[in-house]
Design a protein around this motif. Structure first.
Motif, PDB file in Angstrom:
ATOM      1  N   PRO A 264      -5.194  25.193 -12.704  1.00  0.00           N
ATOM      2  CA  PRO A 264      -5.852  23.914 -12.075  1.00  0.00           C
ATOM      3  C   PRO A 264      -5.081  23.425 -11.018  1.00  0.00           C
ATOM      4  O   PRO A 264      -3.854  23.294 -11.028  1.00  0.00           O
ATOM      5  N   ILE A 265      -5.740  22.594  -9.955  1.00  0.00           N
ATOM      6  CA  ILE A 265      -4.973  21.864  -9.192  1.00  0.00           C
ATOM      7  C   ILE A 265      -5.858  20.630  -8.841  1.00  0.00           C
ATOM      8  O   ILE A 265      -7.251  20.506  -8.970  1.00  0.00           O
ATOM      9  N   PHE A 266      -5.166  19.444  -8.994  1.00  0.00           N
ATOM     10  CA  PHE A 266      -5.880  18.147  -8.944  1.00  0.00           C
ATOM     11  C   PHE A 266      -5.303  17.335  -7.848  1.00  0.00           C
ATOM     12  O   PHE A 266      -4.043  17.460  -7.494  1.00  0.00           O
ATOM     13  N   CYS A 267      -5.933  16.289  -7.444  1.00  0.00           N
ATOM     14  CA  CYS A 267      -5.418  15.369  -6.168  1.00  0.00           C
ATOM     15  C   CYS A 267      -5.831  14.110  -6.418  1.00  0.00           C
ATOM     16  O   CYS A 267      -6.988  13.684  -6.805  1.00  0.00           O
ATOM     17  N   THR A 268      -4.867  13.094  -5.759  1.00  0.00           N
ATOM     18  CA  THR A 268      -5.272  11.675  -5.762  1.00  0.00           C
ATOM     19  C   THR A 268      -5.302  11.295  -4.212  1.00  0.00           C
ATOM     20  O   THR A 268      -4.369  11.591  -3.374  1.00  0.00           O
ATOM     21  N   LEU A 269      -6.658  10.837  -3.837  1.00  0.00           N
ATOM     22  CA  LEU A 269      -6.636  10.084  -2.566  1.00  0.00           C
ATOM     23  C   LEU A 269      -6.418   8.875  -2.622  1.00  0.00           C
ATOM     24  O   LEU A 269      -6.966   7.956  -3.270  1.00  0.00           O
ATOM     25  N   HIS A 270      -5.607   8.306  -1.638  1.00  0.00           N
ATOM     26  CA  HIS A 270      -5.205   6.817  -1.747  1.00  0.00           C
ATOM     27  C   HIS A 270      -5.839   5.549  -0.862  1.00  0.00           C
ATOM     28  O   HIS A 270      -5.753   4.637  -1.049  1.00  0.00           O
ATOM     29  N   GLY A 271      -6.652   6.265   0.119  1.00  0.00           N
ATOM     30  CA  GLY A 271      -7.375   5.077   0.932  1.00  0.00           C
ATOM     31  C   GLY A 271      -8.199   5.947   1.683  1.00  0.00           C
ATOM     32  O   GLY A 271      -8.344   7.092   1.769  1.00  0.00           O
ATOM     33  N   LYS A 272      -9.290   5.149   2.430  1.00  0.00           N
ATOM     34  CA  LYS A 272     -10.151   5.840   3.273  1.00  0.00           C
ATOM     35  C   LYS A 272      -9.538   6.386   4.530  1.00  0.00           C
ATOM     36  O   LYS A 272     -10.167   7.464   5.106  1.00  0.00           O
TER      37      LYS A 272
ATOM     38  N   ALA B  32     -11.394  -5.959  -4.880  1.00  0.00           N
ATOM     39  CA  ALA B  32     -10.869  -4.862  -5.663  1.00  0.00           C
ATOM     40  C   ALA B  32     -11.901  -3.675  -5.649  1.00  0.00           C
ATOM     41  O   ALA B  32     -11.249  -2.665  -5.887  1.00  0.00           O
ATOM     42  N   TYR B  33     -13.062  -3.821  -5.291  1.00  0.00           N
ATOM     43  CA  TYR B  33     -13.917  -2.784  -4.919  1.00  0.00           C
ATOM     44  C   TYR B  33     -13.268  -1.858  -3.698  1.00  0.00           C
ATOM     45  O   TYR B  33     -13.170  -0.477  -3.757  1.00  0.00           O
ATOM     46  N   GLU B  34     -12.457  -2.381  -2.884  1.00  0.00           N
ATOM     47  CA  GLU B  34     -11.693  -1.638  -1.730  1.00  0.00           C
ATOM     48  C   GLU B  34     -10.374  -1.469  -2.234  1.00  0.00           C
ATOM     49  O   GLU B  34      -9.591  -1.242  -1.068  1.00  0.00           O
TER      50      GLU B  34
ATOM     51  N   THR C 271      -7.691  -3.678   0.173  1.00  0.00           N
ATOM     52  CA  THR C 271      -7.107  -3.395   1.429  1.00  0.00           C
ATOM     53  C   THR C 271      -8.064  -4.273   2.497  1.00  0.00           C
ATOM     54  O   THR C 271      -7.348  -4.506   3.523  1.00  0.00           O
ATOM     55  N   GLY C 272      -8.982  -4.993   1.957  1.00  0.00           N
ATOM     56  CA  GLY C 272      -9.380  -5.870   2.943  1.00  0.00           C
ATOM     57  C   GLY C 272     -10.591  -5.396   3.835  1.00  0.00           C
ATOM     58  O   GLY C 272     -11.174  -6.032   4.722  1.00  0.00           O
ATOM     59  N   ARG C 273     -10.940  -4.072   3.719  1.00  0.00           N
ATOM     60  CA  ARG C 273     -11.738  -3.265   4.787  1.00  0.00           C
ATOM     61  C   ARG C 273     -13.147  -3.956   4.826  1.00  0.00           C
ATOM     62  O   ARG C 273     -13.690  -3.856   5.781  1.00  0.00           O
ATOM     63  N   ASN C 274     -13.408  -4.483   3.558  1.00  0.00           N
ATOM     64  CA  ASN C 274     -15.018  -4.877   3.548  1.00  0.00           C
ATOM     65  C   ASN C 274     -15.095  -6.348   3.697  1.00  0.00           C
ATOM     66  O   ASN C 274     -16.077  -6.948   3.426  1.00  0.00           O
ATOM     67  N   LEU C 275     -14.215  -6.987   4.372  1.00  0.00           N
ATOM     68  CA  LEU C 275     -14.004  -8.564   4.517  1.00  0.00           C
ATOM     69  C   LEU C 275     -13.761  -8.701   6.140  1.00  0.00           C
ATOM     70  O   LEU C 275     -13.126  -7.806   6.576  1.00  0.00           O
ATOM     71  N   LYS C 276     -14.338  -9.825   6.639  1.00  0.00           N
ATOM     72  CA  LYS C 276     -14.255 -10.108   7.914  1.00  0.00           C
ATOM     73  C   LYS C 276     -12.825 -10.236   8.355  1.00  0.00           C
ATOM     74  O   LYS C 276     -12.105 -10.858   7.774  1.00  0.00           O
TER      75      LYS C 276
END
Length: 597
Positions: A119-127, A314-316, A319-324
Motif C-alpha cells: 500500500p501507498i498513502f499520501c498527505t496533501l498539505h494545502g490547495k 479552521a475549515y481552511e 490559511t485565510g484563503r476563505n477570508l477577504k
C-alpha cells in the motif's frame, strides 16, 4: 491483511516548516504507540540540517541527493530511482509507502508500490498541491488521474481541501487536521501589554508561497507604528526577503532570527504571533494573539483570529484563503480589535478540536485502513517508459514523445472515457501554455515603501534631531536621475518621533508639528526653481517658498509626507523648524528616500 511494522516515507525535501512539524507528530505516535519502524528517503539535495536532526530521532534517514530541480528529471532518473527504492524496501522489509507531496516522488512511489504490491498513502498539505503540481498540467494529470487510483488513502489537512479533491478517483479520503500539544503550549505570562509598542513575531518558512504575505505584513506594520518585527524561519527566499528589507532601509526594523524550534518560551516573548497554519494553532493554545497572513495568490493577509472567524479559518487549515484579504485600511481596523479578543475562548476551541494531548492516538488510525490498490495503468506506464531510456530529453514530462506515450495508454480499451476527457483537457492546457494560477510564481512581489533609487549610504539618515523655531537645514546630494525622462519620481520623508511634547502640552492635546521648506533645483537649466505649473504638488508662497506643514499625531510614532516631482527637478536642501516658539520637537530618526513612479 498483514500488520504493518515498517513504513518508508518519501519526500522531495526536508525544510523546517509545517510539513516537518506535522510529520514529527505522526512519527512520535507511530513509533511509540503503534510500534512501527520508520524510514525516510529524501530524494533531492535540499534539506534543513535542524529538521533532519529532529526527524532522525524517529526515522532512519537516507539522502539520495539526486537533483534540486524537477525540470532536471529524466526517464533514466525515474527508472534508476525506482530500482534503488525497490532494493531498499527488500533490504528493510518495507510494508507500506508514505508520501508527503504530489510531485515526482509520488510517481516514483506509485511505481514502487505496484512492483512490490504494497500500500501507498499520501498527505496533501494545502490547495496549492491541488492546483499547481509545479504549475504544470502534465504533472497535475499524472497525479490526479494516474497515481490517484494507486493510493490506499489520501489524507488532507483541511475539510475544504477534501471538498476540492473529492471529484478525483481516490479510493478513500480522510481529513486529519493539524494537532498541537495544548498542555505544552499554555502560557501563564501576563499579556496585559500595549501591543502597539511591542515587537511582533512572524513564524514562517520563507518560501515562494509565503513570502508575499510576509512582505506585505512588514509594510503595513511599519506604516502603522508597530515597534518592530522579528522573523523566525528560513527558506529558499530568505536572501530575497532580506534584500528587500535592506533596500527599503528597514534592516533595523526587521530582525531575522533564522530557524528555531517553536516553543512556548519563544512565543512567550511576544504578544502577537503572525503566520499561517500550524503556528496559528500553537499561538492560540499559548494564549497569544494570532494574526493570519495567508499563502499564495492574493490571500496576503486575513487578520486576527477571533471568536467570529475561528471556525471558518479552521475549515481552511488557518490559511485565510476563505477570508477577504486586508488592505491598509482593513489592517488598521484589525488593530482596533486588540483588547476585544477573548484568547481563553479561542484556546478552548483548539483544545476541543486540535489537541494532540487528547486526539493524538486517533491521529494515526489510518494505518489499519491501508491496503494495496492494484493500478494497471501505472504498471503499464512504467513498462512503457522503460523502453525509452535515454530517448526522451529532460524534462521528460514536457516532451511530445512522452505525451504520445500517455495518449496510447489512455485511449486503449482498458480505461474509461473520464480518463480520456481529462487527458484532452491536459493536452489543451499544455498547448495553450496554461499555468495553474498562483501569482507568487509568476511575478516577484516587492516592498512598496521607502524604496530608494540611490544606494542606502547616499540617502539622508539623521538621528536624535531637535528642531527649534529657528530651524535646521539639511543638504541633499545629487540624485543622479535620468533628467531627460518624462517620468516623475516620488520623495518620501519619514519621521520616527518620541518624547515629543511636555506633559502639560500632552494633556491639552494641542496640535504641534514642523514646517518643511524645500529648495528645488532644475537640473536641465541649472537654476533654482521658481513657481511653475510643473511643480504643483507642493505649497508655495513668497515668504516660505516651496513648503509643507506636517502636524504630528499624538497616537502615532511615525509620520511623513510624500512628494511627486518631475525627473529634472531635484531637492538640494530641506529646512525643518518647529511651528511653535519655545517648543522643542525631538525626532528620533529622519529618512529621505526616492523612487520612480
Amino acid at each position: 491483511m498483514p500488520v504493518i511494522r515498517q513504513i518508508l516515507i518519501l519526500t522531495n525535501s526536508i525544510d523546517m516548516g509545517g510539513r516537518e512539524t506535522r510529520l514529527l507528530e505522526e512519527m512520535k505516535v507511530l513509533t511509540s504507540k503503534s510500534k512501527i519502524s520508520l524510514h525516510l528517503i529524501n530524494m533531492f539535495n535540499n534539506k534543513s540540517k535542524r529538521a533532519t536532526e529532529l526527524l532522525s530521532e524517529y526515522a532512519l534517514i537516507t539522502d539520495y541527493n539526486l537533483s534540486s530541480e524537477v525540470s532536471d528529471i529524466s526517464i533514466d532518473f525515474v527508472i534508476d530511482t525506482v530500482a534503488r527504492i525497490v532494493s531498499y524496501c527488500h533490504l528493510h522489509n518495507i510494508q507500506a509507502l508514505y508520501i508527503h507531496n504530489s510531485d515526482i516522488e509520488a510517481l516514483i512511489g506509485s511505481f514502487v508500490a505496484q512492483q512490490l504490491k504494497i500500500p501507498i498513502f499520501c498527505t496533501l498539505h494545502g490547495k496549492g498541491m491541488v492546483f499547481s503540481n509545479r504549475l504544470n498540467p502534465v504533472l497535475h494529470f499524472i497525479f490526479y488521474y494516474l497515481i490517484a487510483p494507486s493510493l490506499s488513502l489520501l489524507i488532507t489537512m483541511s475539510y475544504s481541501l477534501k471538498d476540492v479533491i473529492i471529484k478525483y478517483p481516490f479510493s478513500k479520503v480522510q481529513v486529519l487536521p493539524n494537532l498541537v500539544d495544548t498542555e505544552y503550549f499554555n502560557c501563564k505570562v501576563n499579556r496585559d501589554v500595549d501591543i502597539s509598542i511591542e515587537k511582533w513575531v512572524i513564524v514562517s518558512r520563507l518560501s515562494i508561497e509565503k513570502y508575499v504575505g510576509i512582505l506585505k505584513f512588514i509594510e503595513y506594520a511599519y506604516l502603522s507604528g508597530i515597534k518592530g518585527i522579528d522573523i523566525v524561519g528560513d527558506g529558499t527566499l530568505t536572501d530575497f526577503i532580506k534584500s528587500e528589507v535592506m533596500e527599503c532601509g528597514l534592516d533595523s526594523y526587521v530582525t531575522f532570527l533564522g530557524e528555531r524550534n517553536v516553543t512556548s518560551e519563544l512565543l512567550n516573548q511576544y504578544a502577537v504571533v503572525v503566520g499561517v497554519g500550524r503556528v496559528i494553532l500553537e499561538a492560540i493554545a499559548n494564549q497569544n494573539l494570532a494574526f493570519v497572513i495567508g499563502t499564495g495568490g492574493n490571500e496576503f493577509m486575513s487578520g486576527f483570529v477571533n471568536e467570529e472567524n475561528i471556525s471558518e479559518l479552521a475549515y481552511e487549515n488557518f490559511t485565510g484563503r476563505n477570508l477577504k484579504s486586508l488592505d491598509y485600511e482593513g489592517f488598521q481596523q484589525q488593530l482596533g480589535l486588540v483588547g476585544k479578543i477573548k484568547v481563553e475562548k479561542l484556546r478552548q476551541f483548539v483544545v476541543d478540536n486540535h489537541s494532540s494531548t487528547y486526539l493524538l492516538e486517533e491521529y494515526v488510525d489510518y494505518i489499519g485502513d491501508v491496503e494495496f490498490q492494484d493500478n494497471p495503468l501505472i504498471a503499464d506506464l512504467y513498462s512503457s517508459i522503460s523502453h525509452f531510456r535515454g530517448a526522451v530529453s529532460t524534462p521528460f514530462y514536457l516532451r511530445n514523445s512522452f505525451i504520445s506515450l500517455l495518449e496510447n495508454l489512455v485511449y486503449s480499451d482498458f480505461y474509461t472515457t473520464n480518463l480520456e476527457r481529462a487527458f484532452i483537457l491536459m493536452k489543451s492546457r499544455l498547448e495553450n501554455k496554461f499555468m495553474y494560477p498562483n501569482s507568487n510564481h509568476q511575478k516577484k512581489y516587492h516592498l512598496k515603501i521607502n524604496r530608494p533609487v540611490l544606494k542606502g549610504d547616499n540617502l539622508l539618515l539623521c538621528n536624535n534631531l531637535e528642531f527649534r523655531k529657528e530651524g535646521t537645514i539639511f543638504k541633499i546630494s545629487n540624485y543622479n536621475h535620468d533628467i531627460n525622462s518624462n517620468k516623475s519620481y516620488i520623495v518620501f520623508l519619514h519621521f520616527h518621533h518620541k518624547n515629543l511634547v511636555e506633559k502639560e502640552k500632552e494633556k491639552e492635546k494641542e496640535k504641534y508639528g514642523v514646517l518643511i521648506q524645500l529648495t528645488l533645483y532644475n537640473l536641465l537649466s541649472c537654476s533654482k526653481v521658481i513657481p511653475s505649473s510643473e511643480v504643483n504638488y507642493i505649497s508655495h508662497n513668497q515668504k516660505l517658498g516651496f513648503h509643507r506643514i506636517l502636524y504630528f499625531d499624538y497616537d502615532k510614532l511615525r509620520d511623513g509626507i510624500k512628494l511627486i516631482l518631475p525627473s529634472n527637478i531635484a531637492i538640494t536642501s530641506i529646512k525643518i523648524s518647529s511651528l511653535k516658539t519655545g517648543l522643542n520637537i525631538n525626532i528620533d530618526k529622519l529618512h529621505v528616500w526616492t523612487t520612480y513612479e
